[in-house]
Design a protein around this motif. Structure first.
Motif, PDB file in Angstrom:
ATOM      1  N   GLU A 224       0.815  -1.134   0.087  1.00 30.43           N
ATOM      2  CA  GLU A 224      -0.002  -0.105   0.052  1.00 30.43           C
ATOM      3  C   GLU A 224       0.889   1.262  -0.053  1.00 30.43           C
ATOM      4  N   GLY A 225       1.701   1.120  -0.739  1.00 27.00           N
ATOM      5  CA  GLY A 225       2.593   2.384  -0.806  1.00 27.00           C
ATOM      6  C   GLY A 225       3.592   2.558  -0.077  1.00 27.00           C
ATOM      7  N   HIS A 226       3.837   1.816   1.184  1.00 29.40           N
ATOM      8  CA  HIS A 226       4.867   2.036   2.071  1.00 29.40           C
ATOM      9  C   HIS A 226       5.854   0.923   2.154  1.00 29.40           C
ATOM     10  N   VAL A 227       7.071   1.206   2.435  1.00 26.61           N
ATOM     11  CA  VAL A 227       7.997   0.138   2.688  1.00 26.61           C
ATOM     12  C   VAL A 227       7.617  -0.526   4.062  1.00 26.61           C
ATOM     13  N   VAL A 228       7.167  -1.818   4.138  1.00 21.53           N
ATOM     14  CA  VAL A 228       7.067  -2.486   5.243  1.00 21.53           C
ATOM     15  C   VAL A 228       8.073  -3.175   5.957  1.00 21.53           C
ATOM     16  N   ALA A 229       8.877  -3.743   5.186  1.00 24.37           N
ATOM     17  CA  ALA A 229      10.202  -4.323   5.900  1.00 24.37           C
ATOM     18  C   ALA A 229      11.431  -4.250   4.714  1.00 24.37           C
ATOM     19  N   GLU A 230      12.499  -4.256   5.332  1.00 27.71           N
ATOM     20  CA  GLU A 230      13.814  -4.254   4.301  1.00 27.71           C
ATOM     21  C   GLU A 230      14.915  -5.005   5.287  1.00 27.71           C
ATOM     22  N   GLY A 231      15.719  -5.338   4.387  1.00 28.46           N
ATOM     23  CA  GLY A 231      16.858  -6.153   4.845  1.00 28.46           C
ATOM     24  C   GLY A 231      17.461  -7.171   4.059  1.00 28.46           C
ATOM     25  N   SER A 232      18.595  -7.926   4.550  1.00 28.05           N
ATOM     26  CA  SER A 232      18.734  -9.127   3.648  1.00 28.05           C
ATOM     27  C   SER A 232      17.986 -10.233   3.922  1.00 28.05           C
TER      28      SER A 232
END
Ligand SMILES: Nc1ncnc2c1ncn2[C@@H]1O[C@H](COP(=O)(O)OP(=O)(O)OP(=O)(O)O)[C@@H](O)[C@H]1O
Length: 333
Positions: A224-232
């Motif tokens: 929904e247009g948001h970054v909800v998680a990031e990482g390796s």
């Protein structure tokens, strides 16, 4: 504006990108991106994942200068995309989902034309086409019409066309959708080589979690247009402590009763339902499973299968988007 070459964060980065599409005909406008930010490490693959409508294509369109953000900034190949879109276009390759080749031309003709469009001389275009045909093992098929190519060969040609201008940053939109396992594995090898040996920075969108797991150094999950998680991939998986317990019921009609029965146990917990499948979490799946099977049997609920597994990217995706990746993609994955 050109950033210094030493500023690695400008090779591929987005900061607070916002994009709203007008609704039209009385419909409400759609906020496709609501402050998307990420940075890729140069010479690696960044995987962009998310359910349908999450904003992946909009992000790619903005970063490849095909669309403009309402606000926010982004750098690609060392240039600000709004200040120097022409420079960005010169330094990137974009392999879209749809083929760009002319099926009634040969592979070689398609490549030479693409090189000429990029301003290469006839001679340079011929040399570049030969290099790429060789690299993608297409030399033997170079003078056949593309319409006679297999799916895997045609996709390799698409990627080769995206590389014709020796891009610093490559955008790959679902490069292996529809390919057979052998062709997928060849494509993985080539993408890995482009990032590893050629030090290209690659933004990959994919419908396959195993592909993201295998290729991406960094994953950005949007919803929904948001970054909800990031990482390796490994870091994201290790954030999920414990095990995943997957119980498939014989009948979807028993889901509510099963939930009620399982809720009486301390573990597994945090169940997410997908059809007749319940996925829960437990600190020790092997210890929690017999209890879960016991309460379901006592409630007269038939079980089709019950398994315990280490957290997968699907579990990461589920946790952050509330949907199973496989379910979100339907039959396509
Ligand atoms: N040209 C447009 N006009 C209006 N709304 C649009 C337009 N393009 C995209 N949208 C809307 O913006 C949102 C994000 O769409 P986008 O195509 O970026 O998502 P996506 O993550 O690429 O999805 P998919 O996996 O289905 O390709 C969706 O709600 C979509 O309907």
């Amino acid at each position: 504006m050109t950033a210094t070459i030493t500023d690695r964060s400008t090779v591929l980065s987005a900061r607070d990108l916002v994009k709203t599409y007008p609704g039209g005909r009385g419909k409400e406008s759609v906020t496709a991106l609501d402050g998307v930010s990420f940075t890729a490490e140069p010479g690696t693959v960044l995987g962009l994942l998310g359910p349908n409508g999450a904003g992946k294509s909009t992000t790619v369109k903005i970063l490849t200068t095909l669309s403009r953000a309402d606000s926010g900034t982004a750098y690609v190949a060392g240039h600000d995309i709004s200040a120097s879109p022409g420079e960005v276009r010169r330094l990137i390759g974009f392999v879209a989902q749809k083929p760009v080749t002319d099926p009634m031309d040969t592979g070689r003709e398609n490549l030479e034309l693409a090189a000429r469009i990029h301003g290469q001389t006839r001679r340079d275009a011929r040399l570049r086409a030969n290099e790429l045909l060789d690299r993608f093992n297409l030399t033997d098929a170079a003078d056949r019409l593309v319409r006679t190519y297999s799916g895997g060969m045609a996709r390799k040609l698409d990627v080769a066309i995206g590389l014709v201008n020796r891009p610093q940053v490559l955008f790959l939109d679902e490069p292996t959708t529809g390919l057979d396992p052998q062709a997928r594995s060849e494509m993985w090898q080539e993408v890995g080589r482009l990032a590893g040996e050629d030090q290209m920075t690659i933004l990959l969108t994919t419908h396959y979690l195993d592909e993201a797991d295998h290729l991406a150094a960094h994953l950005v999950i949007v919803d929904e247009g948001h970054v909800v998680a990031e990482g390796s991939p490994d870091a994201l998986k290790s954030e999920l402590r414990g095990d995943t317990v997957i119980i498939e019921l014989a009948s979807e009609g028993d889901v509510s009763a099963a939930r009620a029965a399982l809720d009486r146990l301390p573990e597994p917990r945090e169940f997410v339902v997908d059809g007749a499948v319940l996925r829960g979490r437990a600190d020790h799946g092997g210890r929690a499973l017999p209890g879960a099977i016991g309460v379901l049997e006592a409630a007269g609920i038939a079980i089709e299968s019950a398994t315990v597994s280490r957290p997968s990217l699907d579990d990461v995706y589920l946790k952050h988007t509330g949907r199973s990746f496989t379910a979100a993609k339907g039959d396509e994955s």
